[in-house]
Design an enzyme around this catalytic site. Structure first.
Site: not given
Ligand code: C6P
Length: 406
Positions: A124, A365, A204, A227, A201
């Site tokens: 991401h 992203c 997910q 999430k 990370d």
């Molecule tokens: N992905 C998606 O729709 P934040 O925005 O900080 O809560 O998470 C960022 C992030 C980091 N790593 C991974 C693997 C992610 O999937 C995400 C967030 C969302 O896929 C919003 S772009």
């Protein structure tokens, strides 16, 4: 279907799911972007605002003490949830993005020109751009693990990326596009064999599969509250205590200090050293309520339910002419990216929305991954504990209907 597996779960816990959109029942399949919140989370936060609200770690008065107790109990809930050794290893942040930026910023202070950080092609943007900023600021170099056609990391290539200048591996546990569950324990073992720390990370993975930081043996791990059925604006950085002790602080301000004078300032002990300013103490209450909620159901049960839904959805989607599933790794989470014929994902997503189906469209992203795949974007359906086979059926029949329109 789910109720049969788990008596703790009640769909009525999620009031938002009962609504209709454009006169159709809402089928919410954008859970990888954010999950809906159970009543228990909303009520815990509302209750705190109604009865306790006061700044934490700052007051001798009753409300401040109660708020501090709640906030620190929430940290303990996170510690238990992740299997961390100590609450000193649990840093509250705004989310995964800030957690990764924290490590990039603080660890970055220790890096020299020519030092290397290993990422993967499926990251991401939040696990790419902070390191690119460091590339500019400190002259570090990025090395990228390539992926196979199925969407798995190429482990042989990964091993080849290590050099005496490798300082960190930072990889996603589960891809938010391909759904691939990476063999992170194996990646960590390989990195440790080269004496290199690892950041995971877990944005997910934490909401969908059991994650235990001691079993993984990672040095850092990041996830977002929103999430995993918690509120937005709160997240976690787990860090091994020895590493957090070693790194310099992140932001400066109240809370993170020991003593301040113009001659020099000392810093607070862990975890407060990394938490400058008034923390989102109602957010931490919401996060803890969310983690208790999923723990009561059981992460194994949630994982099994979502795996069954994903399998069923894949089988059904594959019957649609022109269907192309993006990401075919055998180990996968509850994310399905797809394209149908030449239909633009945005067009299909917009029409699915009119049928009550909420999916995400676009590059998610992950533009370098899209570049590798040679596509601009995908449609993405992602499941959570409250989704049902009926909702998968609704998705499949809506995708069929929309694809016949083109
Ligand atoms: N992905 C998606 O729709 P934040 O925005 O900080 O809560 O998470 C960022 C992030 C980091 N790593 C991974 C693997 C992610 O999937 C995400 C967030 C969302 O896929 C919003 S772009």
């Amino acid at each position: 279907m789910f109720n049969a597996q788990c008596s703790m779960y009640n769909r009525a816990d999620f009031p938002i799911l009962t609504q209709t959109v454009y006169g159709k029942p809402l089928v919410y399949l954008d859970n990888a972007a954010t999950t809906q919140k159970p009543r228990q989370v909303i009520e815990a936060m509302t209750e705190e605002y109604y009865t306790v609200n006061a700044n934490v770690h700052r007051g001798v008065h009753r409300l401040s003490q109660l708020a501090t107790d709640l906030h620190e109990q929430s940290r303990e809930t996170v510690r238990q949830f992740l299997g961390a050794r100590s609450t000193r290893e649990i840093i509250f942040t705004r989310g995964t993005t800030e957690s990764i930026n924290l490590v990039a910023s603080c660890y970055g202070e220790l890096l020299q020109e020519g030092d290397e950080v290993i990422l993967s092609e499926m990251e991401h943007h939040s696990n790419i751009v902070p390191w690119q900023l460091l590339e500019k600021r400190r002259g570090i170099r990025l090395r990228v693990i390539p992926i196979t056609d199925e969407g798995q990391l190429q482990l042989d290539a990964y091993e080849q990326l290590f050099t005496p200048r490798t300082r960190l591996v930072s990889v996603t546990h589960v891809s938010n596009v391909l759904g691939t569950v990476n063999p992170v324990r194996r990646l960590i073992d390989i990195a440790h064999a080269h004496d290199v720390p690892v950041l995971i990370d877990a944005a997910q993975s934490v909401p969908h599969i059991p994650v235990d930081v001691q079993a993984l043996d990672c040095e850092f791990l990041a996830f977002s509250g929103h999430k995993v059925y918690g509120p937005t604006g709160i997240g976690v950085l787990y860090g091994k205590e020895a590493w957090l002790d070693r790194l310099p602080p992140y932001q400066g301000g109240g809370e993170m200090i020991g003593h301040v004078s113009f001659e020099g300032t000392t810093f607070n002990e862990l975890p407060f050293k990394y938490e400058a300013g008034t923390p989102d103490f109602v957010g931490t209450t919401g996060l803890a309520a969310a983690l208790r909620y999923v723990q009561q159901i059981g992460m194994e049960q949630i994982a099994a339910h979502e795996a069954q839904l994903t399998q069923y959805a894949l089988e059904q989607l594959r019957t649609i002419p022109g269907m192309r599933i993006i990401g075919e790794a055998p180990e996968r989470g509850s994310v399905i990216s797809f394209l149908v014929g030449n239909i633009h994902p945005f067009d299909m997503g917009t029409l699915l929305d009119r049928l009550g189906i909420a999916v995400r469209t676009g590059h998610h992203c992950a533009q370098p991954l899209m570049q590798h795949l040679g596509i601009e974007g995908t449609l993405r359906a992602s499941f959570a504990l409250y989704n049902t086979t009926e909702e998968v059926d609704a998705l499949v029949s809506a995708v069929k209907r929309v694809s016949q329109m083109f």
